[in-house]
Design an enzyme around this catalytic site. Sequence first.
Site, PDB file in Angstrom:
ATOM      1  CG  ASP A   1      -1.717   1.308   1.306  1.00  0.00           C
ATOM      2  OD1 ASP A   1      -2.674   1.425   0.535  1.00  0.00           O
ATOM      3  OD2 ASP A   1      -1.358   2.197   2.115  1.00  0.00           O
TER       4      ASP A   1
ATOM      5  CE1 TYR B   1       0.962   7.955   3.266  1.00  0.00           C
ATOM      6  CE2 TYR B   1       1.441   5.876   2.187  1.00  0.00           C
ATOM      7  CZ  TYR B   1       0.643   6.642   3.011  1.00  0.00           C
ATOM      8  OH  TYR B   1      -0.478   6.072   3.588  1.00  0.00           O
TER       9      TYR B   1
ATOM     10  CE  LYS C   1      -3.479   5.222   1.674  1.00  0.00           C
ATOM     11  NZ  LYS C   1      -2.208   4.534   1.371  1.00  0.00           N
TER      12      LYS C   1
ATOM     13  N   GLY D   1      -1.325   1.430  10.368  1.00  0.00           N
ATOM     14  CA  GLY D   1      -0.746   1.887  11.632  1.00  0.00           C
ATOM     15  C   GLY D   1      -1.072   1.017  12.819  1.00  0.00           C
TER      16      GLY D   1
ATOM     17  CB  SER E   1       2.586   6.714  15.168  1.00  0.00           C
ATOM     18  OG  SER E   1       1.458   7.190  14.472  1.00  0.00           O
ATOM     19  N   GLY E   2       4.232   3.611  16.016  1.00  0.00           N
ATOM     20  CA  GLY E   2       5.505   3.084  16.486  1.00  0.00           C
ATOM     21  C   GLY E   2       5.597   2.796  17.968  1.00  0.00           C
TER      22      GLY E   2
ATOM     23  CB  ALA F   1       6.740  -1.475  16.945  1.00  0.00           C
TER      24      ALA F   1
END
Length: 336
Positions: A46, A51, A77, A234, A238-239, A242
Amino acid sequence: MSLKDILSDRIGFGTAPMGNMFRAVPDEEVSETLDAAWDQGIRYYDTAPLYGAGLAEIRLGSLLSRKPRGEYLLSTKVGRVILDEVEEGVRDLGEKDSLFAAGRPNKIVHEWTADATERSIEGSLKRLGVDRLDIVWVHDVAQDFHGDLWLSKFEEARTGAFRVLTRLREEGVIKSWGLGVNRTEPIELSLALDEPQPDAFLLAGRYTLLDHEHALERLLPMAEEQGVSMVVGGPYSSGILAGGAHFEYADAPQAIIDRVKRIKDITDRNGVSIKAAALQFSLAHPVSAAVIPGATKPSRISEDLSALNERVPDSFWRELREAKLVSAKAPLPNGI
């Protein structure tokens, strides 16, 4: 045809980080990560013009343009047309002004009309180096980018992008279309229409371990009733889920840091990785078709695949629910 019929795997690759999100990612690192994703069996990718002002599409195209087109699924998109001219002044991206500061300097036109949709698709195909798209998402017609003006942007998309994409789906040019947003309300509104209907949606950051109660109130029951599938973007918020420091594309506030610590205490006690908890939670809802975590390092690909397949004991999910760290309405793995 439903999105679940189209997707052969439940995990894909989200390319926002390939657009230099948060930092400038070296080309070599991008190439190694994309190669690792392909070599380890990832076949759904995707991306979006937003981006890095086309940078992620260009980088993804360096991989996919060399692969047999029938062997992977590709979504991008519409809503942003990337021009050849350089952007002058500060780029306006609503709440996310600095998100792609290290991306290309090309000017971005934000437009969801029929003509802009056609031009957006044409530009994406050129940057990706492919002859067709499988899924197209209508990008960011929501409050986080447009504030009080979001309804006018939605109306522009309804009379423009929605109708173009419906025609392309009916003609067999694309397989599926829907909204790709960070808020639930635009998807709810689209599902209530008596005209062009999406058959899927990409919801980023709104069905995660840290943020899911709002989606469970209205959106997901509506989607389930109508047979509309969800791709979860997501899934690591956003992290922060993780091992990172970001939540909602910014530094995580203390309340979120504390909540993650409580979740981490339970994962550690049960011998579960927090990545496994995050991915498997997002996939447990019957509407979920796939998750698309992003990555900029090859090692993250194997981590994500291991997390997807990790055996998580039922006792973990029960403890998470008893601690009120997941909604009582949220479906959990194994029907818990």
